[in-house]
Design a protein around this motif. Sequence first.
Motif, PDB file in Angstrom:
ATOM      1  N   ASN A 119     -33.340  -9.857 -46.891  1.00  0.00           N
ATOM      2  CA  ASN A 119     -32.420  -8.767 -47.188  1.00  0.00           C
ATOM      3  C   ASN A 119     -31.241  -8.691 -46.226  1.00  0.00           C
ATOM      4  N   VAL A 120     -31.332  -9.364 -45.069  1.00  0.00           N
ATOM      5  CA  VAL A 120     -30.280  -9.249 -44.061  1.00  0.00           C
ATOM      6  C   VAL A 120     -29.404 -10.490 -43.998  1.00  0.00           C
ATOM      7  N   THR A 121     -30.019 -11.654 -43.869  1.00  0.00           N
ATOM      8  CA  THR A 121     -29.244 -12.877 -43.640  1.00  0.00           C
ATOM      9  C   THR A 121     -28.805 -13.496 -44.961  1.00  0.00           C
ATOM     10  N   ARG A 122     -27.876 -12.775 -45.635  1.00  0.00           N
ATOM     11  CA  ARG A 122     -27.275 -13.304 -46.853  1.00  0.00           C
ATOM     12  C   ARG A 122     -25.874 -12.719 -46.976  1.00  0.00           C
ATOM     13  N   THR A 123     -25.004 -13.447 -47.580  1.00  0.00           N
ATOM     14  CA  THR A 123     -23.621 -13.006 -47.751  1.00  0.00           C
ATOM     15  C   THR A 123     -23.346 -12.812 -49.232  1.00  0.00           C
ATOM     16  N   PRO A 124     -23.126 -11.572 -49.654  1.00  0.00           N
ATOM     17  CA  PRO A 124     -22.862 -11.351 -51.075  1.00  0.00           C
ATOM     18  C   PRO A 124     -21.512 -11.952 -51.481  1.00  0.00           C
ATOM     19  N   MET A 125     -21.394 -12.279 -52.740  1.00  0.00           N
ATOM     20  CA  MET A 125     -20.140 -12.817 -53.272  1.00  0.00           C
ATOM     21  C   MET A 125     -19.048 -11.752 -53.187  1.00  0.00           C
ATOM     22  N   HIS A 126     -17.829 -12.182 -52.864  1.00  0.00           N
ATOM     23  CA  HIS A 126     -16.717 -11.239 -52.840  1.00  0.00           C
ATOM     24  C   HIS A 126     -16.464 -10.750 -54.265  1.00  0.00           C
ATOM     25  N   PRO A 127     -16.203  -9.455 -54.451  1.00  0.00           N
ATOM     26  CA  PRO A 127     -15.982  -8.943 -55.804  1.00  0.00           C
ATOM     27  C   PRO A 127     -14.897  -9.690 -56.567  1.00  0.00           C
ATOM     28  N   ALA A 128     -13.849 -10.130 -55.880  1.00  0.00           N
ATOM     29  CA  ALA A 128     -12.766 -10.848 -56.570  1.00  0.00           C
ATOM     30  C   ALA A 128     -13.283 -12.127 -57.207  1.00  0.00           C
ATOM     31  N   ASP A 179      -8.284  -8.215 -47.744  1.00  0.00           N
ATOM     32  CA  ASP A 179      -8.373  -6.802 -47.371  1.00  0.00           C
ATOM     33  C   ASP A 179      -7.016  -6.111 -47.309  1.00  0.00           C
ATOM     34  N   GLY A 180      -6.034  -6.650 -48.037  1.00  0.00           N
ATOM     35  CA  GLY A 180      -4.722  -6.009 -48.097  1.00  0.00           C
ATOM     36  C   GLY A 180      -4.660  -4.940 -49.165  1.00  0.00           C
ATOM     37  N   LEU A 181      -5.661  -4.888 -50.043  1.00  0.00           N
ATOM     38  CA  LEU A 181      -5.765  -3.865 -51.077  1.00  0.00           C
ATOM     39  C   LEU A 181      -7.214  -3.418 -51.164  1.00  0.00           C
ATOM     40  N   THR A 182      -7.409  -2.159 -51.493  1.00  0.00           N
ATOM     41  CA  THR A 182      -8.760  -1.664 -51.739  1.00  0.00           C
ATOM     42  C   THR A 182      -9.096  -1.880 -53.214  1.00  0.00           C
ATOM     43  N   ASP A 184     -10.012   0.426 -55.311  1.00  0.00           N
ATOM     44  CA  ASP A 184      -9.353   1.483 -56.085  1.00  0.00           C
ATOM     45  C   ASP A 184      -7.900   1.138 -56.368  1.00  0.00           C
ATOM     46  N   GLN A 185      -7.226   0.560 -55.391  1.00  0.00           N
ATOM     47  CA  GLN A 185      -5.830   0.165 -55.596  1.00  0.00           C
ATOM     48  C   GLN A 185      -5.731  -0.979 -56.603  1.00  0.00           C
ATOM     49  N   LEU A 186      -6.658  -1.930 -56.517  1.00  0.00           N
ATOM     50  CA  LEU A 186      -6.655  -3.047 -57.463  1.00  0.00           C
ATOM     51  C   LEU A 186      -6.897  -2.541 -58.882  1.00  0.00           C
ATOM     52  N   MET A 187      -7.792  -1.557 -59.028  1.00  0.00           N
ATOM     53  CA  MET A 187      -8.051  -0.993 -60.348  1.00  0.00           C
ATOM     54  C   MET A 187      -6.808  -0.313 -60.907  1.00  0.00           C
ATOM     55  N   ALA A 188      -6.003   0.287 -60.036  1.00  0.00           N
ATOM     56  CA  ALA A 188      -4.768   0.928 -60.497  1.00  0.00           C
ATOM     57  C   ALA A 188      -3.789  -0.116 -61.040  1.00  0.00           C
ATOM     58  N   PHE A 189      -3.715  -1.269 -60.412  1.00  0.00           N
ATOM     59  CA  PHE A 189      -2.841  -2.348 -60.907  1.00  0.00           C
ATOM     60  C   PHE A 189      -3.343  -2.898 -62.238  1.00  0.00           C
ATOM     61  N   ALA A 190      -4.654  -2.824 -62.457  1.00  0.00           N
ATOM     62  CA  ALA A 190      -5.250  -3.420 -63.656  1.00  0.00           C
ATOM     63  C   ALA A 190      -4.996  -2.611 -64.918  1.00  0.00           C
ATOM     64  N   ILE A 191      -4.215  -1.534 -64.831  1.00  0.00           N
ATOM     65  CA  ILE A 191      -3.931  -0.739 -66.019  1.00  0.00           C
ATOM     66  C   ILE A 191      -3.186  -1.566 -67.062  1.00  0.00           C
ATOM     67  N   THR A 192      -2.497  -2.611 -66.636  1.00  0.00           N
ATOM     68  CA  THR A 192      -1.843  -3.534 -67.565  1.00  0.00           C
ATOM     69  C   THR A 192      -2.079  -4.960 -67.084  1.00  0.00           C
ATOM     70  N   GLU A 193      -2.016  -5.920 -67.986  1.00  0.00           N
ATOM     71  CA  GLU A 193      -2.218  -7.323 -67.620  1.00  0.00           C
ATOM     72  C   GLU A 193      -0.900  -8.048 -67.378  1.00  0.00           C
ATOM     73  N   ASP A 194       0.187  -7.317 -67.279  1.00  0.00           N
ATOM     74  CA  ASP A 194       1.500  -7.901 -67.026  1.00  0.00           C
ATOM     75  C   ASP A 194       1.612  -8.245 -65.545  1.00  0.00           C
ATOM     76  N   HIS A 195       1.433  -9.545 -65.221  1.00  0.00           N
ATOM     77  CA  HIS A 195       1.451  -9.968 -63.819  1.00  0.00           C
ATOM     78  C   HIS A 195       2.788  -9.696 -63.154  1.00  0.00           C
ATOM     79  N   ALA A 196       3.878  -9.914 -63.874  1.00  0.00           N
ATOM     80  CA  ALA A 196       5.201  -9.684 -63.291  1.00  0.00           C
ATOM     81  C   ALA A 196       5.378  -8.222 -62.913  1.00  0.00           C
ATOM     82  N   ARG A 197       4.932  -7.337 -63.793  1.00  0.00           N
ATOM     83  CA  ARG A 197       5.047  -5.909 -63.509  1.00  0.00           C
ATOM     84  C   ARG A 197       4.158  -5.524 -62.334  1.00  0.00           C
TER      85      ARG A 197
END
Length: 686
Positions: A119-128, A179-182, A184-197
Amino acid sequence: MNAVTETVAAEPVSGVELSVPLAKLKKSPRNARKVPHGEAAIEALAASIQHKGLIQNLVVEPETKEDGTPTGYYLVTAGEGRRLAMLLRAKRKQIKKSEPVRCWLDTANDPSEISLDENVTRTPMHPADQFERFRELADGKGWGAEEIGARFGVSASVVKQRLRLGAVSPKLLQVYREDGLTLDQLMAFAITEDHARQEQVFEGLHHNREPWIIRRDMTAANVPATDRRAVFVGADAYVEAGGSIIRDLFSEDRGGFFEDAGLLDTLTTEKLREVAEQVQAEGWKWAEAHIDYPHAHGMRRFYPQSVPLSDEDEARLEALSTEHDELAEGYSSYDDMPEDVATKLEAVSDEIDAISEKRHAYDANVVAYGGAFVVLHYDGSVRVERGFVRLEDEALADPQPEPEAKGDAPEPQAGEDEQPEDGDEDVREIEEDDEEPGKPISDSLTRDLSAYRTLALRVALADQPDTALVALTHTLTAQLFYSYAEAGCLEVRPTVTPLGSHADGIEDTPLAARSSEQHEAWAERMPRDIAGLWDFIVGLDEAKRLALLAHCAARTVNALRLPWDRKPRTLQTADRLASALALDVAKDWTPTVDSYLGRVTKAHIVEAVTEGVSEDAARRIADMKKPDMAQAAEQLLAGTGWLPAVLRTPTPEAEQPATIEVDDTEAVEQPSETEDGEAFYAVAAE
């Protein structure tokens, strides 16, 4: 298989793999995890095992009795979650309890340490990384949210969220990994799939990166589904016309955002024009469609008049009313009724309404030469304003000549005999033949007698409050509904100050709609000919007459605070009126960026949040830039009922005027600084 298991159990050898029936596995008392696995975690493990098998062995040790002899069972040192997942599958009849489970036998190491280690010596996958892998499953294998969710033991809605996050710009995902975005912040960007926007908004962010600010900037050019145009057109019609709707999967978006505002305006106008055609088909000369009501149309308006129902309609209405009462008897609402009764009652109610509408109708001339405006109401419903007549058609729509107003008599033409002065006229009266037949009394005598009558009327009216109420109501009503200033004999002049030039959009608010509905309701009851107005008012019962007077008085209220028009006593009276009415402006007004927060200084914003929320909340936004601070304050103040000082109703104590001592024996009232108006004009926007 059982024979092998028994042999191993009898002579345990550490470091070997063996298969153990599920029913022979038990939870180890030396498991380091004391907080049990959650149901969602067990569900996910069960789904994973069902679709991919057991990826990782369980680590076990033999269970022994006190004398050291094996019991034939095994304690799960590591993998308790997987054991519970297998038991869940057995409970669901997906496997039998005799199902062999692949285990690793370890008797050399301390079981407690093994459990802790797992339970201790393991590294979970990054959510991204997880988001991107989910996206790859969807794009590469064509799996939908339901399929992916079933294979990983999560709901389809969770999968959709992870797929949307996986579709965020790779540049922003990398910032998230660093770690430049949380999240919650990433979820706010995901409101649209327009990468340029997404990248454009990211580059434009300042130090304040609150998720709501990101969502606001991401949807700045879009129209929320709660907008009156979106409500009126509807999502289905908008999408069918080629529009797209973006939805926020991570917060309540109340229907999403319509991306194409231009298309939405076009669809709104087209639909309003269809309604305008239906209205014009009623017989009107014209009908215009507008999204916003055209306040500057400059036309005279006529209202429908009361008309008697035919004997046939009266009889039918009476029969329907009786039937309605019989059907509704014993029920408090439609929900309590049998379906067939509710349907019949609704049909009866509709017919009653249809016949009742015949009690009011526009004059045929008004319909023939007048028109209507079809506009969009604040709540997305259609608002039809009928009875407007263009200037060139007024004479045709209203052939009744208006009475000549007092003071409109023609001036004497050049060369005509001028009237003598008062004294000369009296002399001439004596000199002329008193017996001249048909000669009227002189103007001077008429004036004298009318002055006496006026004085008598004043005294008599003062003694009869009921008649005074009728006369005052008649005078105000004549001017507010008929525009005939000379129709009443009381020199009382109501002034209705338009508010649209003082506050943009105020005439399209729900409060303005209520005021307009009140006025129109009275207008529909008025006689068309002002000559019948007195009898109309006399015919009202006392309650209705007072209601009409109250309506007329209310139309004249003016509590505007203008920097060039200082009127402390008027404003003080307005405060007292508000107190008497227990006025609560918070029911109809909310502090927003447009209505207040974007138009005052940062200090006033901080003060508002301090008063409406807390000092701590005010401190959190104190260092923001003005636009961000205003937006944050709007969110914080929503639903608090906070009002700026100008909108507050003073308490009785606050109504008392301040006093200053003049000398030892005299004190005079002194208007406070607010009454002088200074405090009300000190608010200056940055």
